[in-house]
Design an enzyme around this catalytic site. Structure first.
Site, PDB file in Angstrom:
ATOM      1  N   ARG A   1       0.886  -1.178   0.000  1.00  0.00           N
ATOM      2  CA  ARG A   1       0.000   0.000   0.000  1.00  0.00           C
ATOM      3  C   ARG A   1       0.915   1.216   0.000  1.00  0.00           C
ATOM      4  NH1 ARG A   1      -5.352   1.090   3.552  1.00  0.00           N
ATOM      5  NH2 ARG A   1      -6.069  -0.260   1.876  1.00  0.00           N
TER       6      ARG A   1
ATOM      7  N   HIS B   1      -7.197   0.907  -6.530  1.00  0.00           N
ATOM      8  CA  HIS B   1      -7.382  -0.005  -5.390  1.00  0.00           C
ATOM      9  C   HIS B   1      -8.011  -1.297  -5.937  1.00  0.00           C
ATOM     10  CE1 HIS B   1      -7.667  -1.413  -1.422  1.00  0.00           C
ATOM     11  NE2 HIS B   1      -8.547  -0.597  -0.895  1.00  0.00           N
TER      12      HIS B   1
ATOM     13  N   GLN C   1      -9.791  -4.073  -3.699  1.00  0.00           N
ATOM     14  CA  GLN C   1     -11.098  -3.631  -3.214  1.00  0.00           C
ATOM     15  C   GLN C   1     -12.179  -3.900  -4.261  1.00  0.00           C
ATOM     16  OE1 GLN C   1     -12.135  -2.069  -0.214  1.00  0.00           O
ATOM     17  NE2 GLN C   1     -14.136  -2.451  -1.126  1.00  0.00           N
TER      18      GLN C   1
ATOM     19  N   ASP D   1     -17.272   6.928  -1.492  1.00  0.00           N
ATOM     20  CA  ASP D   1     -16.018   6.794  -0.734  1.00  0.00           C
ATOM     21  C   ASP D   1     -15.722   8.169  -0.123  1.00  0.00           C
ATOM     22  OD1 ASP D   1     -13.566   5.943   0.272  1.00  0.00           O
ATOM     23  OD2 ASP D   1     -12.530   5.988  -1.656  1.00  0.00           O
TER      24      ASP D   1
ATOM     25  N   CYS E   1     -16.347   1.309   0.318  1.00  0.00           N
ATOM     26  CA  CYS E   1     -15.179   0.471   0.597  1.00  0.00           C
ATOM     27  C   CYS E   1     -14.800   0.474   2.066  1.00  0.00           C
ATOM     28  CB  CYS E   1     -14.003   0.921  -0.258  1.00  0.00           C
ATOM     29  SG  CYS E   1     -13.614   2.677  -0.040  1.00  0.00           S
TER      30      CYS E   1
ATOM     31  N   ARG F   1     -13.724  -9.085   1.034  1.00  0.00           N
ATOM     32  CA  ARG F   1     -12.299  -8.758   0.865  1.00  0.00           C
ATOM     33  C   ARG F   1     -11.440  -9.992   1.162  1.00  0.00           C
ATOM     34  NH1 ARG F   1     -10.191  -3.618   0.916  1.00  0.00           N
ATOM     35  NH2 ARG F   1      -8.328  -4.768   0.313  1.00  0.00           N
TER      36      ARG F   1
HETATM   37  N1   CP Z   1     -11.295  -0.635   2.167  1.00  0.00           N
HETATM   38  C1   CP Z   1     -10.042  -0.681   2.634  1.00  0.00           C
HETATM   39  O1   CP Z   1      -9.075  -0.844   1.883  1.00  0.00           O
HETATM   40  O2   CP Z   1      -9.920  -0.545   3.981  1.00  0.00           O
HETATM   41  P1   CP Z   1      -8.569  -0.351   4.786  1.00  0.00           P
HETATM   42  O3   CP Z   1      -8.021   1.001   4.409  1.00  0.00           O
HETATM   43  O4   CP Z   1      -8.958  -0.447   6.226  1.00  0.00           O
HETATM   44  O5   CP Z   1      -7.609  -1.431   4.365  1.00  0.00           O
HETATM   45  N1  NVA Z   2      -9.963   6.491  -1.303  1.00  0.00           N
HETATM   46  C1  NVA Z   2      -9.620   6.004   0.018  1.00  0.00           C
HETATM   47  C2  NVA Z   2      -9.823   4.522   0.082  1.00  0.00           C
HETATM   48  C3  NVA Z   2      -9.535   3.887   1.412  1.00  0.00           C
HETATM   49  C4  NVA Z   2      -9.732   2.401   1.408  1.00  0.00           C
HETATM   50  C5  NVA Z   2      -8.180   6.361   0.330  1.00  0.00           C
HETATM   51  O1  NVA Z   2      -7.331   6.231  -0.564  1.00  0.00           O
HETATM   52  O2  NVA Z   2      -7.898   6.792   1.444  1.00  0.00           O
END
Ligand code: CP
Ligand code: NVA
Length: 299
Positions: free
Chosen positions: A100, A127, A130, A217, A257, A285
């Site tokens: 990430r 993502h 997701q 989101d 998400c 997930r």
């Molecule tokens: N939806 C998602 O990716 O959640 P987290 O940021 O908690 O991993």
């Molecule tokens: N768009 C959000 C998604 C989190 C799962 C972010 O990038 O923070």
């Protein structure tokens, strides 16, 4: 499947659908193979996470392997050591990387310098993991991949991957967002070249009128905290609330998400209401992470 899973565009339609089918089998307990037996997966996180971290750790464990979590403090990717050096070292000791990151380019660099698979656990651009869970959920509910999806709010990483998924699977993607917050230009261009049905509107009511599913989101993603106040004002008309749901078909379901900023992009009554499928989505997930690992490590 390609060596790495960095973008929804890395998948063909057949691969996408197969991943969902495998995930459904995992959910039903129909797969007990351990393709990660004796293997170790590095889990690099430059940003916080609940769902992605826990589901990947659990998925690696259930598939017979071991995950090693590397927090931002542990390796300080690109700061304490170059991305390339981190990738080449990890490549000697581990069998794959789930990462990430802030900048999508970091994933490309990790992948370029690893012989083993690299999986995108969220970047500023996409993502994809997701979105597999989202499509599994929509498939479970509607029985089809070609869904009519209305996305309300910021054209961010999640929106980009949903748009790419529509280009691959069919259906329609309608986004209601202000002009400056439309999805990424490259993802959009490619989607249109692939013949995707995409509509960009400014009015959320217009976006949801034929929707099978509504998705939203956060208005300020991780890394955009400095823009939060500005975004809160700008996105205020883009809240998913009961008033908006009145303009959608009765069968509409709502996805998010998570994490949600309750009272901002979505209200409590919608998130906790009968049309919300967010917990089914987050459960999935786990099954879709397993499917990705299974496909990448069963050769
Ligand atoms: N939806 C998602 O990716 O959640 P987290 O940021 O908690 O991993
Ligand atoms: N768009 C959000 C998604 C989190 C799962 C972010 O990038 O923070």
């Amino acid at each position: 499947m390609k060596k790495d899973f960095l973008s929804i565009y890395d998948l063909t339609k057949e691969e996408f659908q197969e991943l969902i089918e495998i995930a459904i089998k995992f959910k039903k307990g129909e797969i007990s193979d351990k393709p990660l037996s004796g293997k170790m997966i590095a889990l690099i996180f430059q940003k916080p996470s609940l769902r992605t971290r826990v589901t990947f750790e659990r998925a690696v464990y259930d598939l017979g392997g071991k995950g090693v979590y590397l927090s931002p403090q542990d390796i300080q990717l690109g700061k304490r050591e170059s991305v390339k050096d981190v990738a080449k070292n990890l490549d000697n000791w581990t069998d794959g990387v789930v990462a990430r990151v802030f900048h999508h380019g970091i994933l490309l660099e990790l992948a370029e310098n690893s012989r083993h698979p690299v999986i995108n656990a969220l970047s500023d651009l996409e993502h994809p993991c997701q979105i597999l869970a989202d499509y599994m959920t929509m498939y479970e509910i509607s029985g089809k991949f070609e869904v009519n999806l209305a996305y309300i709010g910021d054209g961010n990483n999640v929106a980009n991957s949903l748009l790419a998924a529509t280009a691959i699977l069919g259906g329609k993607f309608t986004i209601a967002t202000p002009y400056e917050y439309e999805p990424n230009g490259f993802i959009m261009k490619k989607a249109l070249e692939m013949g995707a049905k995409v509509e960009i509107v400014r009015d959320p009511k217009e976006a949801v009128k034929d929707a099978d599913f509504i998705y939203t989101d956060v208005w300020a993603s991780m890394g955009q905290e400095a823009e939060r106040e500005k975004r809160l004002k700008l996105f205020r008309p883009y809240q998913v609330n009961s008033e908006l749901l009145k303009h959608a078909p009765e069968h509409v379901k709502v996805l998010h998400c998570l994490p949600a900023h309750r009272g901002e992009e979505i209200t409590d009554e919608v998130l906790d209401g009968p049309q919300s499928v967010v917990l089914q989505e987050s459960e999935n997930r786990l099954h879709t992470e397993k499917a990705v690992l299974y496909k990448l490590f069963t050769r």
